[in-house]
Every structure is written in C-alpha cells, then in structure tokens.
Design an enzyme around this catalytic site. Sequence first.
Site, PDB file in Angstrom:
ATOM      1  N   GLN A 157       2.648   7.895  -5.773  1.00  0.00           N
ATOM      2  CA  GLN A 157       3.703   7.110  -5.142  1.00  0.00           C
ATOM      3  C   GLN A 157       3.817   5.758  -5.850  1.00  0.00           C
ATOM      4  OE1 GLN A 157       2.204   7.329  -1.054  1.00  0.00           O
ATOM      5  NE2 GLN A 157       4.057   8.446  -0.503  1.00  0.00           N
ATOM      6  N   ARG A 196       0.839  -1.188   0.000  1.00  0.00           N
ATOM      7  CA  ARG A 196       0.000   0.000   0.000  1.00  0.00           C
ATOM      8  C   ARG A 196       0.877   1.242   0.000  1.00  0.00           C
ATOM      9  NH1 ARG A 196      -1.111   3.844   3.150  1.00  0.00           N
ATOM     10  NH2 ARG A 196      -0.015   2.949   4.918  1.00  0.00           N
ATOM     11  N   VAL A 197       0.458   2.225  -0.792  1.00  0.00           N
ATOM     12  CA  VAL A 197       1.016   3.573  -0.711  1.00  0.00           C
ATOM     13  C   VAL A 197      -0.157   4.521  -0.535  1.00  0.00           C
ATOM     14  CG1 VAL A 197       3.143   3.149  -2.020  1.00  0.00           C
ATOM     15  CG2 VAL A 197       1.058   3.821  -3.231  1.00  0.00           C
ATOM     16  N   SER A 198       0.119   5.730  -0.050  1.00  0.00           N
ATOM     17  CA  SER A 198      -0.954   6.643   0.312  1.00  0.00           C
ATOM     18  C   SER A 198      -1.531   7.429  -0.853  1.00  0.00           C
ATOM     19  CB  SER A 198      -0.465   7.618   1.384  1.00  0.00           C
ATOM     20  OG  SER A 198      -0.126   6.907   2.547  1.00  0.00           O
ATOM     21  N   THR A 199      -0.715   7.747  -1.843  1.00  0.00           N
ATOM     22  CA  THR A 199      -1.206   8.595  -2.923  1.00  0.00           C
ATOM     23  C   THR A 199      -0.930   7.959  -4.274  1.00  0.00           C
ATOM     24  OG1 THR A 199       0.860   9.840  -3.054  1.00  0.00           O
ATOM     25  CG2 THR A 199      -0.835  10.700  -1.581  1.00  0.00           C
TER      26      THR A 199
END
Length: 183
Positions: free
Chosen positions: A14, A8-11
């Site tokens: 990314q 998982r990445v936040s944006t």
Amino acid sequence: MAKIGYARVSTTDQDLETQLDRLRSEGCEVIRSEKVSGASREGRRELEAILAFLRPGDELTVTRLDRLGRATRDVLNLVHECEQRGAFVTVLDPHVSTRGDMGRVVITVLGMVAEMERRFIKERQREGIQQAKARGVYKGGKARLDYERIREMHRSGMTATNIAYQLGCSRMQIYRVLRLVAI
C-alpha cells in the site's frame, strides 16, 4: 509546540504518499510513517517513538482516525496517553481535535466506527473465503516470506533482527516463522 504527523498503511504494497502529502500540507514539522497493521499497537515502532517524545502543547496529527488504530480501546488509550503528556490529537478527515470536550466525544464515536468497520471487513472476508472454498477455487493466501530462506539465514548465525532487515519485514514475523519451522 510541534505539529507531528503520523501516517500508516497496513501492508507493504500500500502507498503512504497521499497521507504524507496531506500531513505536509497541514504543516506537520515532523512526520513518522510505517507499514504495519492497525489492529493492535504491537510492532508500531514509529507511533511509539512519537508518543515517547511528545511534549506539552505538541499536536499529533493523522489523516483519519483509523490510522491510529482499529480498536476503540487502543485509540482511546493513545488519546489518553497524549493528553497525559499535555499534547493534543487532531484528525483531519473529518476535522476534529481533542483540544475541546466535543472533540473527545467525536473521537470516541469515530473509534467505535473504525472498530465496527474492521469487524465488517473481517466478516465479509470470511464469507468470501467460505464461498470460494465451496466453489473449490480457494487456494489460501500467497506466502509473503520464504520460510526455507529464513531458516537457512538463521542457521548461518544471523539474528532475527538482521533477517527482518534484509527481508524488509518485522522481527515478529521472523520469530513466528522460526517457531513454525521448528515444529
């Protein structure tokens, strides 16, 4: 017994590739990934899919604990849900697993550290914004979605799901925009 990876990445800007490569190299047979904030579990469909299909003996693997979440309660709830299904959670950096009692203690501490880190990030961000405002250089965040386009798509009869799919964002974002433009 399956080894399931979660990245998982936040944006959306990314990159997931480093996490995906690491999970592949650790032998994960199935890898699910998403680009969504870890501040809460809301909207994390891939993680929910993993949890729904975990079987006894399966192992949920993440590169770092903060990939599971930034709130200690969320992380501990996820670990608990996995354990209820007879599955284990393994964090690669630092290497720790819930297969043993000590692993549970370490994951609890790491979860608290991730939450504390999130608070520090938010505080530094607030301070930076205040300083920029004082200097008169703060312009606010860049709009990521075209509100008028969303309104037009909705007026033409498109559902929030279809709009989200076309724009590459979540349905929740579409609902929020539609609520804002209705005001």
